[in-house]
Enzyme design. Structure first.
Site, mmCIF file in Angstrom:
data_model
loop_
_atom_site.group_PDB
_atom_site.id
_atom_site.type_symbol
_atom_site.label_atom_id
_atom_site.label_comp_id
_atom_site.label_asym_id
_atom_site.label_seq_id
_atom_site.Cartn_x
_atom_site.Cartn_y
_atom_site.Cartn_z
ATOM 1 N N ARG A 30 3.040 -4.735 -11.442
ATOM 2 C CA ARG A 30 3.835 -3.584 -10.976
ATOM 3 C C ARG A 30 5.118 -3.407 -11.785
ATOM 4 N NH1 ARG A 30 -0.270 -3.635 -9.947
ATOM 5 N NH2 ARG A 30 -1.302 -3.974 -7.957
ATOM 6 N N SER B 274 2.286 -0.418 -0.500
ATOM 7 C CA SER B 274 2.924 -1.724 -0.269
ATOM 8 C C SER B 274 4.413 -1.620 -0.533
ATOM 9 C CB SER B 274 2.325 -2.774 -1.197
ATOM 10 O OG SER B 274 0.981 -2.982 -0.856
ATOM 11 N N GLU C 176 8.593 -3.493 -3.946
ATOM 12 C CA GLU C 176 7.740 -2.870 -4.975
ATOM 13 C C GLU C 176 8.172 -1.416 -5.156
ATOM 14 O OE1 GLU C 176 3.474 -3.492 -4.686
ATOM 15 O OE2 GLU C 176 3.106 -1.435 -5.325
HETATM 16 C C1 LIG Z 1 -1.407 5.069 0.656
HETATM 17 C C2 LIG Z 1 -0.882 4.463 -0.633
HETATM 18 C C3 LIG Z 1 -1.622 3.472 -1.267
HETATM 19 C C4 LIG Z 1 -1.161 2.912 -2.460
HETATM 20 N N1 LIG Z 1 -1.914 1.942 -3.068
HETATM 21 C C5 LIG Z 1 -1.482 1.416 -4.225
HETATM 22 C C6 LIG Z 1 -2.268 0.409 -4.885
HETATM 23 O O1 LIG Z 1 -3.338 0.025 -4.448
HETATM 24 N N2 LIG Z 1 -1.794 -0.094 -6.053
HETATM 25 C C7 LIG Z 1 -0.605 0.307 -6.596
HETATM 26 O O2 LIG Z 1 -0.235 -0.182 -7.673
HETATM 27 N N3 LIG Z 1 0.146 1.259 -5.989
HETATM 28 C C8 LIG Z 1 -0.256 1.815 -4.824
HETATM 29 N N4 LIG Z 1 0.509 2.768 -4.214
HETATM 30 C C9 LIG Z 1 1.819 3.156 -4.786
HETATM 31 C C10 LIG Z 1 1.785 4.341 -5.761
HETATM 32 O O3 LIG Z 1 0.758 5.258 -5.404
HETATM 33 C C11 LIG Z 1 1.608 3.908 -7.212
HETATM 34 O O4 LIG Z 1 2.634 3.037 -7.626
HETATM 35 C C12 LIG Z 1 1.577 5.130 -8.158
HETATM 36 O O5 LIG Z 1 1.178 4.705 -9.418
HETATM 37 C C13 LIG Z 1 2.932 5.819 -8.274
HETATM 38 O O6 LIG Z 1 2.731 7.049 -8.951
HETATM 39 P P1 LIG Z 1 3.661 8.306 -8.657
HETATM 40 O O7 LIG Z 1 3.245 9.395 -9.567
HETATM 41 O O8 LIG Z 1 3.658 8.617 -7.213
HETATM 42 O O9 LIG Z 1 5.069 7.726 -9.097
HETATM 43 P P2 LIG Z 1 6.459 7.946 -8.354
HETATM 44 O O10 LIG Z 1 6.425 7.264 -7.038
HETATM 45 O O11 LIG Z 1 6.831 9.371 -8.384
HETATM 46 O O12 LIG Z 1 7.418 7.129 -9.327
HETATM 47 C C14 LIG Z 1 7.318 5.728 -9.450
HETATM 48 C C15 LIG Z 1 8.290 5.275 -10.553
HETATM 49 O O13 LIG Z 1 7.838 5.749 -11.811
HETATM 50 C C16 LIG Z 1 8.782 6.658 -12.413
HETATM 51 N N5 LIG Z 1 7.978 7.753 -12.993
HETATM 52 C C17 LIG Z 1 7.020 8.480 -12.380
HETATM 53 N N6 LIG Z 1 6.424 9.315 -13.253
HETATM 54 C C18 LIG Z 1 7.017 9.098 -14.459
HETATM 55 C C19 LIG Z 1 6.832 9.633 -15.762
HETATM 56 N N7 LIG Z 1 5.918 10.568 -16.027
HETATM 57 N N8 LIG Z 1 7.618 9.153 -16.768
HETATM 58 C C20 LIG Z 1 8.561 8.200 -16.525
HETATM 59 N N9 LIG Z 1 8.785 7.676 -15.305
HETATM 60 C C21 LIG Z 1 8.014 8.096 -14.283
HETATM 61 C C22 LIG Z 1 9.708 7.086 -11.274
HETATM 62 O O14 LIG Z 1 11.004 7.354 -11.726
HETATM 63 C C23 LIG Z 1 9.683 5.847 -10.377
HETATM 64 O O15 LIG Z 1 10.610 4.889 -10.837
HETATM 65 C C24 LIG Z 1 0.070 3.347 -3.018
HETATM 66 C C25 LIG Z 1 0.804 4.355 -2.368
HETATM 67 C C26 LIG Z 1 0.332 4.913 -1.196
HETATM 68 C C27 LIG Z 1 1.126 6.007 -0.533
#
Ligand SMILES: Cc1cc2nc3c(=O)[nH]c(=O)nc-3n(C[C@H](O)[C@H](O)[C@H](O)COP(=O)(O)OP(=O)(O)OC[C@H]3O[C@@H](n4cnc5c(N)ncnc54)[C@H](O)[C@@H]3O)c2cc1C
Length: 303
Positions: free
Chosen positions: A176, A226, A296
């Site tokens: 992560r 998480s 996380e």
């Molecule tokens: C129901 C549920 C289940 C989940 N299961 C998992 C799982 O199994 N495994 C897991 O790893 N995660 C899981 N997650 C967490 C999450 O979905 C992941 O970490 C996902 O990859 C985050 O993507 P996001 O686009 O929502 O990023 P965001 O939450 O919008 O951003 C996350 C971070 O990345 C940065 N960021 C986002 N996009 C960019 C970009 N294009 N360029 C630079 N920086 C950027 C943001 O500034 C922030 O610091 C889960 C979440 C939920 C709600």
């Protein structure tokens, strides 16, 4: 600052949407978070560079987000410009075993598209509700696999609008984490290499992963996955559960009864409720097991 005036000025430069004093609760899966002064949803890479240039001209900080599925935005919101890389920049191309996806692609859609093309490697991602860009930054993973296993390189933009391709080997991808969390670069395009397999077999594995999630995770209430990372050789969820913290509540936030490492928004939670609950959980786990839980999720914005 007159945000409406600035929004109108910026809107002349970009084809995507520009919003003023936009509640971040509308843009995070936890459904909490105060307003962003300006929120931009870029449609094109040109929109993105125009936004960075506008921010530099007006000395405004920029925060880049994807789907907002791994962030907690505090109740005071985010100052300056939030760039939301979701719903814009969503093109994807599949040639042979190579996949090129813009950062705003929804990861579960990409995983399904790969399966249809008989490409294996993203089965783990079918239930991760974020963007491809966010998944690379977080090195998202599940069921023993992660983005790092399929990533070849990324294209990033710096705050001056310069584009560079960076091989996966230089991203310091770990559990992560990635170097991208510190560089301030924005992921605009992701290059993956998948493996050929029977679409039926790929879909079976995907369905099994999704069924496991439905059985174990509180998907019917707003959450951000998480909350804490698993400490070495332990499961954060099991530690929290063994402390009897399931159901612990602060305001509208509660430790899920279904999965102890999830905090759910029961309807009216504030970011402060969630942060207070996180601190309580950390203290209980420390007092019981002398284990330090590291978040996380990324906490951002003003209190
Ligand atoms: C129901 C549920 C289940 C989940 N299961 C998992 C799982 O199994 N495994 C897991 O790893 N995660 C899981 N997650 C967490 C999450 O979905 C992941 O970490 C996902 O990859 C985050 O993507 P996001 O686009 O929502 O990023 P965001 O939450 O919008 O951003 C996350 C971070 O990345 C940065 N960021 C986002 N996009 C960019 C970009 N294009 N360029 C630079 N920086 C950027 C943001 O500034 C922030 O610091 C889960 C979440 C939920 C709600």
């Amino acid at each position: 600052m007159d945000w409406n005036e600035l929004a109108m000025e910026l809107q002349k430069e970009v084809s995507g949407q520009v919003l003023t004093r936009e509640p971040m609760a509308r843009h995070t899966t936890w459904r909490v978070g105060g307003p962003a002064d300006l929120l931009v949803i870029p449609d094109t890479i040109k929109d993105l560079s125009a936004t960075f240039s506008f921010a530099a001209d007006h000395a405004l900080p920029v925060t880049v987000l994807g789907r907002g599925s791994n962030v907690l935005v505090r109740d005071g919101g985010i100052r300056g410009i939030v760039v939301k890389m979701f719903r814009g920049l969503t093109s994807m191309t599949i040639i042979g075993e190579d996949v090129v996806a813009e950062a705003g692609c929804y990861l579960p859609f990409l995983a399904r598209a790969a399966a249809v093309h008989g490409l294996s490697g993203l089965e783990f991602a079918a239930g991760i509700p974020g963007t491809v860009g966010g998944a690379v930054v977080m090195n998202a993973g599940a069921h023993g696999d992660s983005m790092g296993d399929v990533l070849v390189q990324v294209e990033v933009m710096d705050s001056s609008g310069n584009l560079t391709r960076v091989p996966a080997g230089l991203l310091q991808l770990g559990y992560r984490t990635s170097r991208l969390m510190d560089t301030g670069e924005t992921v605009v395009k992701v290059y993956l290499r998948l493996r050929r397999d029977e679409p039926v077999e790929i879909r079976k594995r995907m369905q099994a992963n999704l069924a496991r999630r439905r059985a174990l995770q509180p998907l019917n209430m707003p959450n951000a996955g998480s909350v804490f990372k698993n400490p070495a050789n332990a499961s954060a969820g099991q530690l929290i559960d063994r402390c009897g913290a399931k159901g612990l509540t602060v305001g509208g936030a509660a430790v899920s009864e279904k999965h102890a490492n999830f905090i759910v928004n029961k309807g009216r939670a504030t970011a402060t409720d969630i942060i207070t609950l996180m601190e309580m959980v950390r203290r209980i786990v420390w007092d019981t097991f002398q284990v330090h839980l590291e978040p996380e999720i990324h906490i951002m914005g003003e209190g």
